[in-house]
Design an enzyme around this catalytic site. Structure first.
Site: not given
Ligand code: RIB
Length: 305
Positions: A250-253
């Protein structure tokens, strides 16, 4: 208050195993732990935008199972408008995630209720799009629905973000004119452009290719290497804050949600990219998808190492 950021996309229950390393084909590994965590790229981006300062509405589908209740409740707990999160008969979306001791992950998703997101769902909640400033889509719901949503948001004059995740092939050519910001990671930029991406230089080549295909602005997220902004005028590299990674899920999110929240609050592109990067850097220091996403005060209090 009407939402200024509308997220159209997936909700998944993440079934997360931590293991010493990612298994290879046919192998059985002994894992360290198992947890269930609310996730899904759409829901994660909605949570990120909400924690990072935006008024958010989510358009999505959950199943009629217990996971569906938990996924919706997780968004309601963030004051996200869930009037457009519909319950459909059957299973919710799930993601099977393995995170290794180097904080890398491998994910398999099963769409479940996310497959019920038809173009008609977008039309049913058109009033929400009309009220929004920024509209975000990803690729965990049917392509026909993503295309329809992008074009409707463009027709309404909204700022349109596509996070093309997961991506395994080039995007339909007629989507590009509807997108303001195309935000792939390295592997997605490679899949969309057909070019290898493993460095800043190769990311520039892939971004140039995507611009030539019709994208107006591209932000390639490069993990610990930061992100690359590209438009028709040139490139700008934004180095990432240095942190010790625990779990990159979820880093990209978090980047996308933070970037959108900052744009909706009136920040410049460069400010919004830096804001999204700090939020994403903080998220990798914590485990899980939605539990890892920081809030406004975390980002404001961030001190670079
Ligand atoms: O981007 C992370 C997300 O991808 C996880 O939460 C999982 O649900 C998958 O959709």
């Amino acid at each position: 208050m009407p939402a200024n950021v509308v997220v159209i996309g997936s909700l998944n229950m993440d079934l997360v195993t931590r293991a010493p390393r990612l298994p290879t084909g046919g192998e059985t590994l002994i894992g360290h732990s198992f947890t269930t965590v609310s996730g899904g790229k759409g829901a994660n981006q909605a949570v990120a935008a909400a924690r990072l300062g935006a008024q958010v509405a989510m358009v999505g589908c959950v199943g009629s199972d217990d996971y569906g209740v938990q996924l919706r409740d997780a968004l309601l707990a963030e004051q996200i408008d869930c009037q457009a999160v519909s319950v459909v008969e059957g299973s919710s979306g799930v993601a099977l995630i393995v995170v290794d001791d180097n904080s890398q992950n491998a994910i398999v998703i099963v769409a479940g209720a996310n497959a019920a997101m038809t173009p008609a769902v977008i039309d049913r909640f058109d009033a929400m799009l009309q009220d929004a400033d920024v509209v975000i889509c990803q690729l965990e719901i049917p392509d026909a629905t993503v295309g329809h949503a992008l074009k409707r948001a463009r027709a309404l004059g909204k700022t349109v973000i596509l996070n093309p995740a997961p991506a395994s092939r080039p995007l339909p050519a007629d989507w590009f004119a509807a997108i303001d910001y195309l935000i792939p990671n390295e592997s997605e930029a490679a899949a969309l452009s057909g070019l290898p991406v493993d460095s800043l230089q190769t990311a520039e080549k892939a971004a140039s290719h995507l611009l030539a295909m019709g994208a107006s602005k591209v932000i390639v997220t490069l993990g610990a290497e930061g992100s690359l902004f590209a438009n028709g005028k040139g490139f700008e590299h934004f180095p990432a804050p240095k942190v010790k990674a625990v779990d990159t899920t979820a880093a990209g999110d978090t980047f996308v949600g933070g970037f959108a929240a900052a744009l909706a609050a009136g920040s410049s592109e460069a400010e919004a990219i830096r804001y999204g990067q700090i939020a994403a850097a903080l998220s990798v220091t914590r485990a899980g998808a939605q539990p890892s996403i920081p809030c406004l005060s975390d980002v404001q209090g961030f001190k670079p190492a």
